[in-house]
Design a protein around this motif. Structure first.
Motif, short mmCIF file in Angstrom:
data_model
loop_
_atom_site.label_atom_id
_atom_site.label_comp_id
_atom_site.label_asym_id
_atom_site.label_seq_id
_atom_site.Cartn_x
_atom_site.Cartn_y
_atom_site.Cartn_z
N ALA A 185 0.86 -1.18 0.00
CA ALA A 185 0.00 0.00 0.00
C ALA A 185 0.90 1.24 0.00
CB ALA A 185 -0.93 0.00 1.21
N ASN A 186 0.28 2.39 -0.22
CA ASN A 186 1.03 3.64 -0.19
C ASN A 186 1.51 3.93 1.22
OD1 ASN A 186 0.26 3.79 -2.85
ND2 ASN A 186 -1.29 5.38 -2.51
N GLY A 187 2.67 4.56 1.35
CA GLY A 187 3.18 4.88 2.68
C GLY A 187 4.54 5.56 2.61
N ARG A 188 5.20 5.59 3.81
CA ARG A 188 6.52 6.21 3.92
C ARG A 188 7.43 5.30 4.72
NH1 ARG A 188 7.98 11.17 2.79
NH2 ARG A 188 5.79 11.86 2.71
N VAL A 189 8.68 5.18 4.26
CA VAL A 189 9.66 4.31 4.93
C VAL A 189 10.07 4.94 6.26
CG1 VAL A 189 11.90 3.19 4.73
CG2 VAL A 189 10.47 3.48 2.68
N ILE A 214 13.35 -3.59 6.74
CA ILE A 214 12.69 -2.32 6.40
C ILE A 214 11.38 -2.26 7.17
CG2 ILE A 214 11.51 -1.01 4.58
CD1 ILE A 214 13.46 -2.07 2.59
N GLU A 215 11.00 -1.06 7.62
CA GLU A 215 9.70 -0.84 8.25
C GLU A 215 9.02 0.32 7.55
OE1 GLU A 215 7.97 0.48 12.60
OE2 GLU A 215 9.59 -1.03 12.52
N GLY A 222 12.58 7.64 5.22
CA GLY A 222 11.89 8.87 4.90
C GLY A 222 11.35 8.93 3.48
N GLU A 223 11.68 7.95 2.66
CA GLU A 223 11.25 7.96 1.25
C GLU A 223 9.79 7.55 1.12
OE1 GLU A 223 13.87 5.78 -1.20
OE2 GLU A 223 12.57 5.84 -2.98
N ARG A 224 9.08 8.21 0.20
CA ARG A 224 7.68 7.91 -0.07
C ARG A 224 7.59 6.74 -1.05
NH1 ARG A 224 2.55 8.75 2.00
NH2 ARG A 224 1.04 8.44 0.32
#
Length: 551
Positions: free
Chosen positions: A425-429, A442-443, A465-467
């Motif tokens: 799904a869409n999110g941010r690291v 990775i979370e 912090g990457e989208r």
């Protein structure tokens, strides 16, 4: 008469060239002598004795007498410097005729030295000779009805040059200089050739100019990583220095360099192709992939279709021989080549599945004609394909050696090292790290508040912090940390509590509504009409749009 020419200053000799012509060709000396006697009282014309050479021809020169090549040459030279007429290009002069001007020197040498030949003409005779010479040379248009003062038809200016001492300039090639026009040339890159050396040896650039040019490029690899067989077009200025250079990375994208004083302006080239639509149709005979390729679809089109339909259709269970499908594909046509082929719409008419999907231009996702999406807001699996579940979620699992409770808060999937892992799904690291037991991990925090973890990775593909977007590759699976074999440990965390990723309720798929749905359905109408038309081959979707508006 030639004695007169000899006695005058050199700057006036060209002015009296017509007089010299009359002396050697027309016998003008006789006419001038007669004019002098008219001014003497009690003297008749019949009694005048005119000293002439033995081979002179009698008679008064005629204005209409046929002119010799020498006269023609003198005519052109006279008109060329006469300030009272328009400028005549030197290219009009014929040097092969002007060489006969040497006859003036020979004529002076043969003149008699008796007392009569040394007599000087008065001003009236001199002026008359100039006027008559001017008329005979054609320097005045006597047919022009406009009144002209004959006395103003010549010039007595001092030109300040010795025209007759040195006429070597007349032997030069007389041609008009044309302005320099740079021409485009093409260079084909050869094996082992580098841009830095080529620019210095062939394009007239210094080393510092090459370095500055590469620094100004948005992507210098277009020149530093080129290969044999690549080509570029360029222009050089008059001094052999680079004026402009154009190089394409591919058929669509490239860069243009243009010199501006001491640096180069860089312009990105983006070529837009003409959109061409084509309809393919076929039926299932064997696997879907082979049946689709048999219609002429490219391998990339087939891959895209397979991934799209697998979200609703299990080809192993649901597809049947004889199931039919239609696929509408759009490509960009540039220089006769089709690029960026993409599926616009598909209709699968099968025994166990009837499905129609259309690409929405606003978000590039596929929806049913009713606006329902096949893409859930949260995917169940963070990878593509099918992999064996090697260890399920079990918060009460016991350690095989100690016998103590050792919760397994994730789901393990056995898969080869290097298998792509995608965002569900869409999110941010939120975190990218390395743990002695979990290995590389990775979370990701997703937009709906859920979090996911990925353990034992061989390589993360994103940074903290990457989208990330749904379906985007974020890592490669591995066997790092404390692991008994290559696999992916996948966790889903809701409200800070680990849950079973295989059974938890995930957000439902998104659907279009309101104005967004209305806009999509208007966009989909002509593509649906094209699917139902059965007209395979190249088509124009715009025609179906006009048909819809006419109806």
């Amino acid at each position: 008469m030639l004695r007169i020419l000899h006695s005058l200053p050199r700057t006036h000799k060209l002015l009296l060239l017509p007089v010299a012509t009359m002396v050697t060709v027309l016998g003008a000396q006789k006419l001038i002598t007669t004019y002098q006697d008219l001014n003497r009282p009690h003297t008749s014309l019949e009694s005048v004795l005119v000293p002439l050479p033995s081979d002179s021809a009698p008679g008064v020169p005629s204005l209409r007498q046929e002119r010799t090549p020498v006269a023609e040459a003198i005519d052109r030279a006279s008109r060329a410097i006469d300030a009272t007429r328009d400028h005549i290009p030197l290219s009009d002069l014929a040097t092969t005729e002007l060489v006969y001007l040497d006859m003036i020197t020979s004529a002076e040498a043969s003149m008699a030295t008796d007392a009569e030949s040394e007599a000087q003409l008065d001003d009236g005779a001199l002026h008359m000779a100039v006027v008559l010479g001017t008329l005979t040379s054609g320097m005045l248009n006597i047919d022009d009805p406009t009144p002209v003062d004959i006395a103003e038809a010549t010039s007595y200016e001092d030109y300040g040059i010795d025209l007759f001492d040195d006429i070597s300039f007349l032997e030069l090639e007389l041609a008009v200089d044309e302005p320099f026009v740079p021409k485009w040339k093409t260079h084909l890159v050869e094996s082992g050739e580098t841009f830095a050396l080529l620019a210095q040896n062939e394009l007239g650039l210094g080393y510092s100019e090459v370095v500055a040019l590469l620094e100004d490029l948005p992507d210098p690899r277009i020149f530093t990583h080129w290969q044999a067989g690549h080509s570029f077009d360029y222009q050089l200025d008059e001094d052999g220095r680079l004026l402009s250079l154009r190089m394409m990375k591919n058929v669509r994208d490239g860069v243009l360099l243009e010199r501006e004083e001491e640096h180069f302006a860089v312009t990105t080239i983006e070529r837009q192709g003409e959109a061409v639509q084509r309809l393919y149709a076929g039926s299932i005979s064997g696997s879907f992939a082979r049946s689709a390729q048999a219609t002429g679809l490219t391998s990339s089109n087939v891959t895209e279709l397979t991934r799209l339909l697998e979200k609703k259709l299990d080809f192993r269970r649901d597809s049947r021989r004889g199931d039919r499908f239609q696929v509408l594909v759009e490509s960009d046509m540039i220089d006769g080549r089709t690029l960026d082929s993409r599926v616009l719409a598909v209709h699968y008419d099968g025994e166990r599945m009837d499905l129609t999907l259309v690409r929405n231009a606003s978000d590039n996702n596929f929806y049913t004609p009713e606006g329902s999406s096949l893409d859930p807001a949260f995917a169940r699996y963070p990878f593509e394909g099918n992999y064996r579940l090697s260890s399920g979620f079990n918060p009460r699992r016991k350690h095989p050696v100690t016998g103590r409770i050792s919760p397994h808060n994730g789901t393990d999937f056995a898969m080869p090292v290097g298998t792509p892992i995608v965002a569900p799904a869409n999110g941010r690291v939120e975190r990218v790290g390395n743990h002695h037991a979990a290995g590389r991990y990775i979370e990701v925090r997703h937009d709906n508040g859920y979090r996911t973890r990925y353990l034992h990775l061989s390589r993360p593909l994103v940074s903290q912090g990457e989208r990330v977007e749904m379906g985007e590759r974020i890592a490669l699976s591995g066997n790092t940390g404390r692991s008994t074999g290559p696999h992916l440990h996948y966790e889903v965390i809701v409200n800070n509590t680990p849950v079973n990723a295989m059974t938890v309720d995930l957000p439902e798929n998104t659907s279009l509504s309101g104005d967004t749905l209305i806009a999509f359905q208007r966009h989909a109408e002509p593509m649906l009409a094209a699917l139902n038309s059965g007209e395979t081959g190249t088509i124009n979707v715009a025609n179906y749009r006009r048909q819809q508006s006419d109806d």
